[in-house]
Design an enzyme around this catalytic site. Structure first.
Site, PDB file in Angstrom:
ATOM      1  CD  GLU A   3      -3.047  -0.937   2.170  1.00 48.12           C
ATOM      2  OE1 GLU A   3      -2.922  -0.198   3.003  1.00 48.12           O
ATOM      3  OE2 GLU A   3      -4.075  -1.776   2.131  1.00 48.12           O
TER       4      GLU A   3
ATOM      5  CG  HIS B 295      -9.401   6.353   1.285  1.00 46.15           C
ATOM      6  ND1 HIS B 295      -9.263   6.319  -0.090  1.00 46.15           N
ATOM      7  CD2 HIS B 295      -8.665   5.438   1.778  1.00 46.15           C
ATOM      8  CE1 HIS B 295      -8.740   5.104  -0.344  1.00 46.15           C
ATOM      9  NE2 HIS B 295      -8.363   4.765   0.908  1.00 46.15           N
TER      10      HIS B 295
ATOM     11  NE  ARG C  62      -4.847   5.859   2.922  1.00 44.34           N
ATOM     12  CZ  ARG C  62      -5.262   4.907   3.923  1.00 44.34           C
ATOM     13  NH1 ARG C  62      -5.704   5.490   4.907  1.00 44.34           N
ATOM     14  NH2 ARG C  62      -5.426   3.804   3.532  1.00 44.34           N
TER      15      ARG C  62
ATOM     16  CG  HIS D 200     -10.252   6.984   5.303  1.00 44.59           C
ATOM     17  ND1 HIS D 200     -11.166   6.009   5.162  1.00 44.59           N
ATOM     18  CD2 HIS D 200      -8.990   6.402   5.439  1.00 44.59           C
ATOM     19  CE1 HIS D 200     -10.710   4.677   4.993  1.00 44.59           C
ATOM     20  NE2 HIS D 200      -9.213   4.830   5.173  1.00 44.59           N
TER      21      HIS D 200
ATOM     22  NE  ARG E 109      -5.120   5.600   8.714  1.00 48.93           N
ATOM     23  CZ  ARG E 109      -5.729   4.493   8.392  1.00 48.93           C
ATOM     24  NH1 ARG E 109      -5.461   3.520   8.706  1.00 48.93           N
ATOM     25  NH2 ARG E 109      -6.248   4.705   7.267  1.00 48.93           N
TER      26      ARG E 109
HETATM   27  C1  LIG Z   1     -13.752   2.153   4.836  1.00 46.71           C
HETATM   28  C2  LIG Z   1     -12.794   1.930   5.697  1.00 46.71           C
HETATM   29  C3  LIG Z   1     -11.534   1.207   5.243  1.00 46.71           C
HETATM   30  C4  LIG Z   1     -10.563   1.146   6.295  1.00 46.71           C
HETATM   31  N1  LIG Z   1      -9.554   0.367   6.021  1.00 46.71           N
HETATM   32  C5  LIG Z   1      -8.517   0.068   6.970  1.00 46.71           C
HETATM   33  C6  LIG Z   1      -7.559  -0.962   6.687  1.00 46.71           C
HETATM   34  O1  LIG Z   1      -7.578  -1.558   5.639  1.00 46.71           O
HETATM   35  N2  LIG Z   1      -6.465  -1.001   7.328  1.00 46.71           N
HETATM   36  C7  LIG Z   1      -6.548  -0.333   8.750  1.00 46.71           C
HETATM   37  O2  LIG Z   1      -5.516  -0.289   9.396  1.00 46.71           O
HETATM   38  N3  LIG Z   1      -7.484   0.700   8.981  1.00 46.71           N
HETATM   39  C8  LIG Z   1      -8.441   0.765   7.850  1.00 46.71           C
HETATM   40  N4  LIG Z   1      -9.434   1.757   8.553  1.00 46.71           N
HETATM   41  C9  LIG Z   1      -9.435   2.634   9.642  1.00 46.71           C
HETATM   42  C10 LIG Z   1      -9.885   1.325  10.647  1.00 46.71           C
HETATM   43  O3  LIG Z   1     -10.935   0.578  10.215  1.00 46.71           O
HETATM   44  C11 LIG Z   1     -10.554   2.093  11.853  1.00 46.71           C
HETATM   45  O4  LIG Z   1      -9.514   2.924  12.441  1.00 46.71           O
HETATM   46  C12 LIG Z   1     -10.522   1.030  13.086  1.00 46.71           C
HETATM   47  O5  LIG Z   1     -11.541  -0.013  12.809  1.00 46.71           O
HETATM   48  C13 LIG Z   1     -10.965   1.831  14.398  1.00 46.71           C
HETATM   49  O6  LIG Z   1     -11.682   0.522  15.364  1.00 46.71           O
HETATM   50  P1  LIG Z   1     -12.058   0.987  16.648  1.00 46.71           P
HETATM   51  O7  LIG Z   1     -12.486  -0.087  17.258  1.00 46.71           O
HETATM   52  O8  LIG Z   1     -11.445   2.070  17.305  1.00 46.71           O
HETATM   53  O9  LIG Z   1     -13.405   1.769  16.042  1.00 46.71           O
HETATM   54  P2  LIG Z   1     -14.689   1.426  15.393  1.00 46.71           P
HETATM   55  O10 LIG Z   1     -14.492  -0.139  14.731  1.00 46.71           O
HETATM   56  O11 LIG Z   1     -15.138   2.398  14.579  1.00 46.71           O
HETATM   57  O12 LIG Z   1     -15.858   1.050  16.633  1.00 46.71           O
HETATM   58  C14 LIG Z   1     -16.296   1.969  17.134  1.00 46.71           C
HETATM   59  C15 LIG Z   1     -17.270   1.371  18.092  1.00 46.71           C
HETATM   60  O13 LIG Z   1     -17.816   2.064  19.019  1.00 46.71           O
HETATM   61  C16 LIG Z   1     -19.323   2.312  19.084  1.00 46.71           C
HETATM   62  N5  LIG Z   1     -19.723   3.631  19.917  1.00 46.71           N
HETATM   63  C17 LIG Z   1     -19.182   4.975  19.378  1.00 46.71           C
HETATM   64  N6  LIG Z   1     -19.991   5.763  20.063  1.00 46.71           N
HETATM   65  C18 LIG Z   1     -20.572   5.147  21.016  1.00 46.71           C
HETATM   66  C19 LIG Z   1     -21.298   5.499  22.067  1.00 46.71           C
HETATM   67  N7  LIG Z   1     -21.638   6.818  22.394  1.00 46.71           N
HETATM   68  N8  LIG Z   1     -21.821   4.623  22.912  1.00 46.71           N
HETATM   69  C20 LIG Z   1     -21.630   3.186  22.658  1.00 46.71           C
HETATM   70  N9  LIG Z   1     -20.944   2.834  21.588  1.00 46.71           N
HETATM   71  C21 LIG Z   1     -20.478   3.774  20.770  1.00 46.71           C
HETATM   72  C22 LIG Z   1     -19.514   1.998  17.910  1.00 46.71           C
HETATM   73  O14 LIG Z   1     -21.016   1.722  17.654  1.00 46.71           O
HETATM   74  C23 LIG Z   1     -18.578   0.797  17.329  1.00 46.71           C
HETATM   75  O15 LIG Z   1     -19.150  -0.156  17.740  1.00 46.71           O
HETATM   76  C24 LIG Z   1     -10.612   1.959   7.695  1.00 46.71           C
HETATM   77  C25 LIG Z   1     -11.484   2.544   7.818  1.00 46.71           C
HETATM   78  C26 LIG Z   1     -12.719   2.829   7.106  1.00 46.71           C
HETATM   79  C27 LIG Z   1     -13.903   3.496   7.255  1.00 46.71           C
END
Ligand SMILES: Cc1cc2nc3c(=O)[nH]c(=O)nc-3n(C[C@H](O)[C@H](O)[C@H](O)COP(=O)(O)OP(=O)(O)OC[C@H]3O[C@@H](n4cnc5c(N)ncnc54)[C@H](O)[C@@H]3O)c2cc1C
Length: 551
Positions: free
Chosen positions: A120, A243, A289, A350, A385
């Site tokens: 990437e 992105h 990016r 993104h 990032r």
């Molecule tokens: C389309 C896309 C593609 C991506 N591709 C990549 C990749 O290939 N590689 C990579 O490293 N990163 C990638 N990223 C970034 C990565 O996916 C995210 O940074 C990562 O998944 C975040 O994980 P997290 O557990 O912190 O948050 P999330 O997976 O967003 O989870 C957050 C959780 O908190 C909950 N929540 C939020 N607010 C509240 C609240 N007030 N009360 C209760 N629950 C709440 C939500 O419902 C959810 O369950 C991508 C992001 C996107 C959008």
């Protein structure tokens, strides 16, 4: 009806950060996970590209560290970078143990690892582990299965964390500490009191602050806003990654065309078929990016076109169907055959590099409150990032937080249940003017896109600052008058995050990494290593505290 629910540990959020921490923490004590929609509703479920880690022969931790530092443009914390890079392979093996089946290389490839490794932008080597082009979904599903079968973990879906409960907030004497959170039960109604020895924010990012985003609807910056209201330190919120390539189609709300396509040779062209990214950077489509997103933004502004085009037709239909099955299928559903046609794309918000400031153990500045995953600012990403570093970061910090929580095995909760008043709904009535919420939502997201987007100016940031001050006042009045709904809570939170992004943007009088302002177009070498902090009303630049020494 309000209840008090206790557990050893409370985790808010059920993406990779929340669920991997839940699994680790369940080895120490009882865990409650609250999540505002269904369990797998998360940005994690959307991740396509994969997880960056050193597995290949000829690759090295030093090379991965160097690539991360290069992308971070002088603001990464090298101690954190080294920790995450060195620990990533071990944490990925946790995922394998939990049931994730990463894509493997074809048998004839003589490689040191069985994994098929993608390339990437910004990476000098192939090091992206993936499951086809639906890595995040595969990871989330495996984690969901493991937490559902774990008797020490209680899951509360459709439960929305409203605010943190802290000693300071309740006017308790002595040092501050987080004792849990007030949580709205969306389906049954009522705001419940969740108490725990320690609480973790794993609420993800805030892409919904912007009109165009690759993020799912849950990404409204709730954790950042809650932490700010509770008095925690946040950092580096001006660094929003756009992105470069979201599918541009009226029916595709937020469908991302993964960076891996460019890794496999996709070329960006304008409508006239001219390749343009090389004018901005000799690395062309494989430049980081921010450079690619800015090149597209400039090209669109120059030509007046609505979108650019990504062309991967040269790789042949068999390869594309095998390597990018989901993108191939999804684009076909919109009438675009990626094996023979160019894909229309636009940039979109993104990833938030900034967030709630933590040390190497994932602790915030409020005792007993941790933050991990996209909600956190650990020092890994700096001003930009590197692709596929965020999923491994969440895993590494889940392990770090769990390690810290081991010390709390026999600790008391920071507040006894008797000292925590039930949520007071005040004079709130049923909301009867949903249109107001929708109107303000749109207004915030649109001016953030136009004034605080890919290219900024001081004048536009100032304009955004006065708009958000006015709207926050309006939201505040509405908030206390009406019963809580998820829409109202999210609106209040995106307004807080918008304000923080604007204040951080104004504080940084230079262009660096993802923050580009036409008034200060150069990087100021004297500001290398100086992060942007926000605490209460203050936004300031300072050298990142020696977090390694606090570990
Ligand atoms: C389309 C896309 C593609 C991506 N591709 C990549 C990749 O290939 N590689 C990579 O490293 N990163 C990638 N990223 C970034 C990565 O996916 C995210 O940074 C990562 O998944 C975040 O994980 P997290 O557990 O912190 O948050 P999330 O997976 O967003 O989870 C957050 C959780 O908190 C909950 N929540 C939020 N607010 C509240 C609240 N007030 N009360 C209760 N629950 C709440 C939500 O419902 C959810 O369950 C991508 C992001 C996107 C959008």
């Amino acid at each position: 009806m309000s209840h008090t629910l206790s557990s050893d540990f409370l985790i808010i959020g059920s993406g990779i950060a929340g669920l991997s921490l839940a699994l680790k923490a369940s080895e120490i004590g009882t865990v409650r996970v609250v999540t505002k929609r269904a369990l797998s509703d998360s940005a994690t479920d959307y991740a396509q590209g994969g997880l960056a880690a050193v597995f290949a022969e000829g690759d090295s931790f030093d090379a991965h560290v160097r690539d991360t530092l290069d992308a971070g443009a002088g603001l990464c914390d090298e101690t954190v970078v080294r920790r995450v890079v060195a620990e990533a392979p071990e944490r990925i093996n946790d995922l394998v143990r939990w049931g994730v089946r990463f894509s493997v290389a074809p048998p004839k490839a003589a490689a040191a690892t069985a994994f098929e490794l993608g390339l990437e932008g910004g990476h000098s080597r192939r090091r992206i582990l993936h499951v086809g082009d639906y890595t995040g979904h595969a990871v989330e599903q495996a984690l969901v299965e493991r937490v559902r079968e774990n008797p020490r973990i209680t899951l509360h879906e459709h439960h929305f964390a409203v605010d943190l409960i802290t000693r300071a907030h309740l006017g308790q004497p002595g040092p501050d500490a987080c004792a849990g959170a007030y949580v709205l039960d969306i389906e049954q109604g009522g705001v419940h009191t969740f108490l725990a020895r320690a609480t973790a924010l794993a609420t993800g990012g805030a892409g919904k602050v912007y009109l165009y985003t690759s993020n799912p609807d849950i990404a409204t910056g709730d954790g950042m806003a809650m932490a700010h209201r509770a008095g925690a330190r946040l950092a580096n919120l001006e660094f929003v990654q756009f992105h470069p390539t979201c599918l541009f189609h009226p029916k595709a709300k937020n469908f991302l065309i993964t960076e891996a396509l460019r890794g496999e040779g996709a070329i960006l062209k304008n409508r006239a078929g001219e390749r343009f990214v090389k004018k901005a950077d000799p690395r062309g489509e494989l430049a980081p990016r921010d450079i690619v997103a800015r090149a597209i933004d400039e090209e669109l502004k120059r030509t007046g076109e609505e979108c650019a085009f990504l062309d991967i037709t040269a790789r042949g239909a068999d390869f594309l169907r095998r390597r990018f099955p989901k993108i191939h299928e999804r684009c076909l559903s919109y009438g675009i055959d990626i094996t023979t046609q160019r894909i229309p794309v636009v940039p979109a918000a993104h990833y938030f590099c900034g967030g709630v400031w933590t040390d190497l153990g994932g602790s915030t500045t409020i005792p007993r409150l941790s933050a991990l995953g996209e909600v956190a600012c650990t020092g890994l990403h700096g001003a930009n990032r590197l692709a596929s570093n965020s999923l491994p970061e969440a895993l590494v910090f889940a392990q770090a937080v769990a390690r810290r929580w081991e010390d709390l095995k026999s600790a008391d909760t920071p507040l006894a249940a008797a000292d925590v008043p039930a949520w007071n709904p005040g004079q709130a009535r049923n909301p009867d003017e949903q249109v107001v919420i929708r109107q303000v939502w749109e207004e915030v997201r649109r001016f953030m896109w136009n004034y605080v987007g890919i290219a900024r100016t001081t004048k536009r940031l100032e304009r955004a600052k006065s708009r958000i001050a006015f709207l926050q006042k309006e939201i505040h009045e509405y908030y206390w008058d009406f019963l809580l709904t998820p829409d109202l809570l999210e609106l209040r939170n995106i307004a807080v995050v918008a304000d923080l992004v604007i204040r951080c943007g104004l504080a940084r009088q230079e262009s660096r990494g993802l923050h580009f302002t036409a008034d200060w177009p150069r990087t100021d070498p004297s500001l290398a290593g100086r992060a942007t902090f926000v605490e209460g009303d203050r936004a300031y630049l300072a050298n990142a505290p020696e977090i390694a020494s606090r570990d």
